[in-house]
Design an enzyme around this catalytic site. Structure first.
Site, short mmCIF file in Angstrom:
data_model
loop_
_atom_site.label_atom_id
_atom_site.label_comp_id
_atom_site.label_asym_id
_atom_site.label_seq_id
_atom_site.Cartn_x
_atom_site.Cartn_y
_atom_site.Cartn_z
N GLY A 85 0.86 -1.19 0.00
CA GLY A 85 0.00 0.00 0.00
C GLY A 85 0.89 1.24 0.00
N ARG A 87 -15.00 12.39 13.16
CA ARG A 87 -15.71 11.17 12.84
C ARG A 87 -16.38 10.50 14.04
NH1 ARG A 87 -11.28 8.77 8.52
NH2 ARG A 87 -11.84 10.25 6.92
#
Lengths: 252, 636
Positions: free
Chosen positions: B42, B330
């Site tokens: 990644g 969040r």
């Protein structure tokens, strides 16, 4: 809502084995689920019945990683436009439909098992120059390279390619020109790609040919199958880049 | 377990410079004598592998996908933060540092987070130089947008595919090194064991996922960039193959695991449709820039959204948090969505969803402007749900998204095992108890491009250049252990499938160790997990053979590790008797029902140490704040 389908899936236990179609009833399938979730359900059932599940590639299941893909009723990623297989939902099918499911096939994409294919040929092409050669740490301040908004947008249109291989599977010549053109375009449009522009076009095209991908015959099947809607303009741009490099540059 | 964070001396702004100057270096001529294994491709993995090879090290990069370009960083939508202050709106390195520390609810290390903010700008420079097509203004300059938890506009983006574009940039850099011979890619390999020799990491054992062969790989150092463990909840926004196995195997070999219970639940995901759902899809938080979150004021109001008049709608975030409104971080947004649904005000048939409405923004800015800004996100939503957000509000609900916990690392990103490093989501370092939007890409790339390549020399310089021999007994032993586990999984021949177990585990975790947790629920979860693990090892069925491409077997190995790991998450959640960041302990709330943090007792990182046949031992790294005062995190 639930629908019942007939699934004809091409099975092959290994790269050198013989393949064959097997037919499975889907059982009642909710139209809210995705295509791959339907395969999950089938695989759960096969596992419980002692049969080997269908091997298929998939990962993000949100249409961006480029891992999934199969040919459904003759169309890579299935009938919905600009939709990867993982994002294809069962509401697009109706009761009694038969789905023929096959792997992506092309000379340069080796079949591994069932629907799993080897797309490492794409890596080999990128390796030849699908990048800007800049070592970490040697970049100038970001805003010293202005890029017109429209140019950035066009570059992004090519850069969106997810490397799934549908273009190759859709092409009668198994050409990878949409994939290669998308990358060459992105970097040819941007000033950052300028210095290596000629070398890149020559090297990537050469590798693409070497690996056994065919040539573009302007059928436009790749564009129609591309889940990201990448335009064949990128192929035209690649051809221009290649010609320009072959004729006007001093690169070998 | 000794926890020395190795924070360099000097003022905050000079620590990174001081560290680099004090570090030992490996001379360019000697670098090719060192081999480094990087597991994962990644953002953190590919950027690290590429940069280490640029420096002259020999790198082996492993990934379980068919090509390194598919790491799950690719799915990040919204953007990447940097303290460029291009918008001249008061941003600075210190402000990005402060926002990140505050967003993490004062549970991260000051020195690490400050360094992250310092490096953020160079990441943007690097990505732009690579040809990452970031969004631009008409004049050709880079555009920015704002994100939750910040009052400045510092997020760089490439449509809704920022993660993809940054990853392809790093993948390009990696492929360039493959071409130059510095990196060997080993795709479709899964790490099954870490190999340690005399207490130091010296290699890994992998499974070739195509053939099923186990393979030994030796090196002078091992770097794990294997992502997060959100899939322990079964349903999450993670890719299907995301797993805990690599870092869990490392943990069992001696690497401390920090704050496993710090799991971020993202507020804007597409709600669950039914029992066959395999994963959840995130809708970028950038949508909250223009979308307004609401539910009907009256519980049980089942009218379609367009028939609910303005006065009967509850814009609960705007009402409760006037300063940040829909842009609260969040955890706040997720918790409030759950609260509204618990009150019976949730929408759709399941009652587990709230509206995210663009009608106001469309009226204000015009349909075209909104479509241009969010077009691809809207298309994605419509593709999945069959509904068009331009015509009716989106429905959203929280889902597991990111794991702040991970392997404990010091300032140099080395774990408690010498020679073993952890980068990106796989470590615990920078986000404390909660990560701000657009900060994951920043951290992954900071770790991979800039931090590890500058710190690994400090270790390697003291390591012999003699090649490590993969024929050593330690390798054989690790290989045997891996093979035995595989055999065991194949020979249970029970009745229940891997997914069946995984779903049940996910349910337990979501119900008892999700958005809100309490002691009773967590203790119940412990009992349930133990019982489930027992059943797993007695009643699992894995079809197919070992020496073959066998996806059921791959999943079985990962779920076996999740079943061990889940217990540690719960243990960690139990031990943290406070509410902080994403972690709401129901027993620890203020009179206004807001989370109550307890700095006196819990201003620490909990680091778990594996013990054979015993419960893990908790060690503490105390956090001290010298440059910011841990205030109460308020977004009102």
């Amino acid at each position: 809502m639930k629908i019942n389908l007939t699934l004809k899936i091409r099975r092959q236990s290994g790269p050198d084995e013989k393949g064959q179609f097997r037919t499975y009833p889907s059982g009642p399938i909710s139209t809210e689920i995705s295509f791959l979730e339907m395969l999950d359900i089938l695989n759960e059932r096969l596992t419980r019945e002692g049969e080997e599940p269908v091997a298929f590639d998939h990962d993000c299941r949100e249409g961006i990683c480029g891992t999934c893909g199969a040919v459904v009723n003759g169309i890579p990623h299935g009938p919905e436009k600009k939709t990867t297989l993982c994002q294809l939902h069962m509401r697009h099918f109706k009761e009694g439909d038969t789905l023929v499911i096959e792997p992506f096939r092309a000379r340069a994409l080796k079949l591994e098992k069932d629907l799993v294919v080897d797309r490492s040929a794409f890596d080999q092409i990128i390796r030849e120059g699908g990048y800007v050669s800049v070592n970490t740490g040697s970049a100038p301040e970001a805003n010293t390279i202005p890029v017109p908004q429209n140019t950035a947008e066009q570059a992004m249109n090519g850069a969106e390619c997810i490397g799934c291989g549908a273009c190759v599977a859709a092409c009668p010549n198994a050409s990878a020109m949409l994939f290669v053109g998308a990358k060459i375009s992105q970097l040819a449009l941007l000033p950052q790609g300028g210095p290596e522009r000629s070398r890149r076009a020559l090297a990537m095209v050469k590798k693409m040919d070497e690996l056994g991908f065919g040539n573009c015959g302007n059928e436009r099947e790749c564009e129609a199958a591309c889940p990201k809607g990448i335009s064949i303009r990128n192929i035209a741009r690649m051809n221009r880049e290649f010609l320009r490099a072959a004729i006007c540059s001093e690169e070998e | 377990m000794k926890l020395d964070a190795k924070i360099p001396g000097g003022p905050l702004a000079e620590k990174w410079d001081n560290h680099r100057f004090a570090s030992k270096l490996v001379s360019p001529a000697n670098r090719r004598k060192y081999e480094i294994i990087v597991v994962g491709s990644g953002l953190a993995g590919s950027s690290a592998a590429a940069t280490l090879a640029e420096q002259g090290y020999r790198v082996k990069n492993f990934c379980l996908q068919d090509t390194p370009r598919r790491g799950h960083s690719i799915a990040a939508q919204g953007g990447i933060n940097a303290a460029k202050n291009y918008q001249n709106d008061g941003d600075s390195i210190f402000r990005l540092f402060y926002d990140t520390i505050k967003g993490g609810d004062f549970r991260a290390r000051e020195a690490n987070v400050y360094r992250l903010a310092q490096i953020s700008n160079r990441i943007i420079d690097q990505a732009v130089a690579q040809g990452v097509p970031f969004a631009r203004d008409y004049g050709g300059q880079l555009a920015n947008r704002s994100f939750g938890g910040a009052q400045v506009s510092r997020t760089f983006y490439a449509r809704g595919q920022t993660g993809q574009q940054l990853l392809l940039g790093a993948y390009g850099a990696l492929m360039r090194q493959v071409k130059q011979g510095g990196v060997e890619i080993l795709a479709r390999r899964e790490m099954l064991e870490l190999v340690t020799i005399e207490g130091e990491a010296r290699g890994i054992v992998t499974r070739n996922l195509l053939t099923g062969e186990t393979e030994r790989h030796a090196a002078h150092a091992v770097v794990l960039a294997t992502g997060g463990y959100g899939n322990v909840y079964f349903l999450s926004t993670n890719a299907m193959s995301s797993n805990v196995s690599a870092i869990w195997r490392a943990h069992k070999k001696g690497a401390g695991f920090a704050n496993p219970s710090f799991v971020q639940i993202h507020p804007t995901c597409i709600p669950v449709h039914g029992e066959h759902q395999s994963k959840l899809t995130l809708m970028s938080e950038s949508l909250r820039n223009d979308g307004r979150v609401w539910v009907p004021k009256t519980p049980g109001d089942k009218r379609p959204p367009n028939q609910i008049p303005e006065a009967e709608r509850d814009y609960y975030l705007e009402n409760k948090y006037p300063a940040f409104g829909n842009m609260v971080p969040r955890d706040v947004a997720s918790r409030n969505a759950k609260e509204q649904c618990d009150l019976g005000k949730g929408v759709t048939e399941t009652g587990l969803a709230v509206y995210l409405d663009f009608a106001g923004a469309i009226e204000r800015n015009g349909a075209e402007a909104i479509r241009k800004k969010y077009g691809n996100l809207f298309e994605m939503y419509e593709r999945i749900t069959g509904r068009d957000p331009m015509r009716q509000p989106m429905t959203i609900y929280p889902a597991v998204h990111y794991t702040m916990g991970g392997l404990w690392v010091d300032y140099e990103l080395m774990t408690t095992l010498p020679g073993l490093y952890a980068l990106g989501e796989a470590n615990f370092s920078d986000h404390g108890a909660n990560r701000l939007g657009a900060s994951a890409l920043m951290q992954g790339l900071a770790d991979g491009y800039f931090i590890l390549p500058a710190t690994i020399g400090n270790y390697l310089a003291g390591t012999s250049t003699d090649p490590v021999d993969p024929g050593r007994e330690e390798f054989k032993q690790a290989e045997r252990a891996a093979a035995e586990r595989t055999d065991r999984l194949l020979t249970i021949k029970g009745k229940r499938t891997v997914d069946d177990f995984h779903k049940e585990l996910g349910r337990i975790m979501w119900d008892h160790c999700g958005i809100a947790r309490n002691c009773e629920g967590l203790e119940k979860a412990q009992t349930l997990i133990t019982a489930l693990r027992e059943e797993f090892w007695n009643n699992l069925v894995v079809p197919g053979r070992g020496p073959d491409l066998n996806q059921s077997l791959e999943r079985a190995g990962r779920v076996a590790d999740f079943l061990e790991f889940a217990e540690m998450i719960v243990e960690d959640a139990l031990a943290r008797e406070e509410s902080c960041g994403c972690h709401l302990r129901e027993e620890c709330r203020t009179e206004e029902h807001e989370p109550r943090r307890d700095d006196e007792h819990f201003s620490h990182v909990a680091v778990w140490e594996h013990r054979e046949n015993e419960r893990p031992r908790m060690n503490l790294e105390h956090l001290s704040f010298e440059n910011v005062a841990p205030g109460r995190r308020s977004y009102k």
